[in-house]
Write a protein that holds these residues in place. Sequence first.
Motif, PDB file in Angstrom:
ATOM      1  N   ASN A 225     -86.002 -14.733 -34.143  1.00 27.96           N
ATOM      2  CA  ASN A 225     -85.678 -13.337 -33.902  1.00 27.96           C
ATOM      3  C   ASN A 225     -86.604 -12.415 -34.684  1.00 27.96           C
ATOM      4  N   VAL A 226     -86.752 -11.200 -34.185  1.00 29.20           N
ATOM      5  CA  VAL A 226     -87.478 -10.165 -34.901  1.00 29.20           C
ATOM      6  C   VAL A 226     -86.464  -9.428 -35.772  1.00 29.20           C
TER       7      VAL A 226
ATOM      8  N   LEU B  82     -91.433  -7.409 -29.499  1.00 26.97           N
ATOM      9  CA  LEU B  82     -90.115  -6.895 -29.125  1.00 26.97           C
ATOM     10  C   LEU B  82     -90.239  -5.835 -28.031  1.00 26.97           C
TER      11      LEU B  82
ATOM     12  N   SER C  55     -94.872  -7.283 -32.778  1.00 23.75           N
ATOM     13  CA  SER C  55     -93.879  -8.352 -32.877  1.00 23.75           C
ATOM     14  C   SER C  55     -93.489  -8.892 -31.506  1.00 23.75           C
TER      15      SER C  55
ATOM     16  N   LEU D 123     -93.519  -2.944 -34.272  1.00 23.82           N
ATOM     17  CA  LEU D 123     -92.587  -3.479 -33.273  1.00 23.82           C
ATOM     18  C   LEU D 123     -93.326  -3.964 -32.031  1.00 23.82           C
TER      19      LEU D 123
ATOM     20  N   LYS E 185     -83.938   0.550 -35.326  1.00 23.62           N
ATOM     21  CA  LYS E 185     -82.920   0.617 -34.266  1.00 23.62           C
ATOM     22  C   LYS E 185     -82.806   2.020 -33.706  1.00 23.62           C
TER      23      LYS E 185
ATOM     24  N   ILE F  83     -87.521  -3.355 -23.973  1.00 21.48           N
ATOM     25  CA  ILE F  83     -87.609  -4.331 -25.057  1.00 21.48           C
ATOM     26  C   ILE F  83     -87.149  -5.702 -24.561  1.00 21.48           C
ATOM     27  N   ASP F  84     -87.482  -6.722 -25.314  1.00 26.03           N
ATOM     28  CA  ASP F  84     -87.042  -8.077 -25.005  1.00 26.03           C
ATOM     29  C   ASP F  84     -85.805  -8.381 -25.843  1.00 26.03           C
TER      30      ASP F  84
ATOM     31  N   LEU G 250     -85.355 -11.366 -28.370  1.00 25.09           N
ATOM     32  CA  LEU G 250     -85.920 -11.346 -29.726  1.00 25.09           C
ATOM     33  C   LEU G 250     -84.984 -10.695 -30.731  1.00 25.09           C
ATOM     34  N   LEU G 251     -83.923 -10.075 -30.231  1.00 25.93           N
ATOM     35  CA  LEU G 251     -82.907  -9.523 -31.133  1.00 25.93           C
ATOM     36  C   LEU G 251     -81.670 -10.412 -31.139  1.00 25.93           C
TER      37      LEU G 251
ATOM     38  N   GLU H  96     -91.820  -4.554 -24.835  1.00 27.11           N
ATOM     39  CA  GLU H  96     -92.562  -5.126 -23.713  1.00 27.11           C
ATOM     40  C   GLU H  96     -93.398  -4.081 -22.991  1.00 27.11           C
TER      41      GLU H  96
END
Lengths: 156, 156
Positions: B7-8, B55, B53, B50, B15, A63-64, A67-68, B57
């Motif tokens: 941010n996402v 987030l 978005s 997700l 989560k 994940i990136d 972005l969180l 990758e």
Amino acid sequence: MKIIDQNVVIDGIDKTILNFLMEDAKRPILEIAKNIGITGAAVHQRLRKLEKSGLIEGSRLIIDPRLLGYKTMAFVGVYLDKAVSNPLAVNKLKEIPEVIECHYTTGNWSIFVKVLCKDNEHLMKVLNKNIQGIEGVSRTETFISLNQQINRQIKI
Amino acid sequence: MKIIDQNVVIDGIDKTILNFLMEDAKRPILEIAKNIGITGAAVHQRLRKLEKSGLIEGSRLIIDPRLLGYKTMAFVGVYLDKAVSNPLAVNKLKEIPEVIECHYTTGNWSIFVKVLCKDNEHLMKVLNKNIQGIEGVSRTETFISLNQQINRQIKI
DNA sequence: ACTGAAATCGTTGCTGC
DNA sequence: GCAGCAACGATTTCAGT
């Protein structure tokens, strides 16, 4: 610490399969198989062999974190009072979720860690409260990564 | 360089799904779904959202490079003559397969890189021939990682 | 070690709630 | 935004070479 005493021997086909999946673990096996010129079953057999050899550790969803809200990455060189407190310090570092890498290095520092924080304020809290609070830590030196331009695995 | 301006927003279920898959991308979705208490289809819907978005990758197969003979990891602080040569130097670093990370950092060095080599001799070759050979590189400082004790993603 | 087909399992799309 | 089901596609297994 895992002791590596022998290399795993792989051929060109294994390398091709691994390089594909190291870039994208979800890449269909049949697609890779067609690319190489063997069937999916053969690719699968090789993957099972590679898994059993221990070469394949698993797969991760990437994940990136930015972005969180995790926008501050930093490297921290840690000075310890005595070398003997190293394993204890590492155990304490493991409990800090912001610590994503930890190395025992040659040179000035005893320990070298990579941390990922939301912002500079968050980083300061991690440094002053969590890392400096560890028994044996005398001093730290911090380098903020303003921009990570390369992030990849070794090409095999 | 990707600019992150927003941010996402994700909830607790997102989560949980991400944390599961960040540890093991092959974890069956139905298993995760059962763990949360929703159906597999719902988990899929969230994953698609997700992905869209940005987030997520992708996913990577993780291998143990030591089993292929890559036993020497090192961090290298690179001094550049002028700041202006930075993008050029980074492009040259990209061509060196042993360079697996590259950061633009605050502090003494202009660039900070992580390299993975087979042994110390291989590292010396990469340092002297490849990295020092880049136009603008005046000096380097190397720290060998004798042992990496933590290697993980951020816990979200 | 690889093939080809069969069985199993995960994924996706759809409809209704 | 989620459940339930159907259709699809991918993974896995196995006898045969």
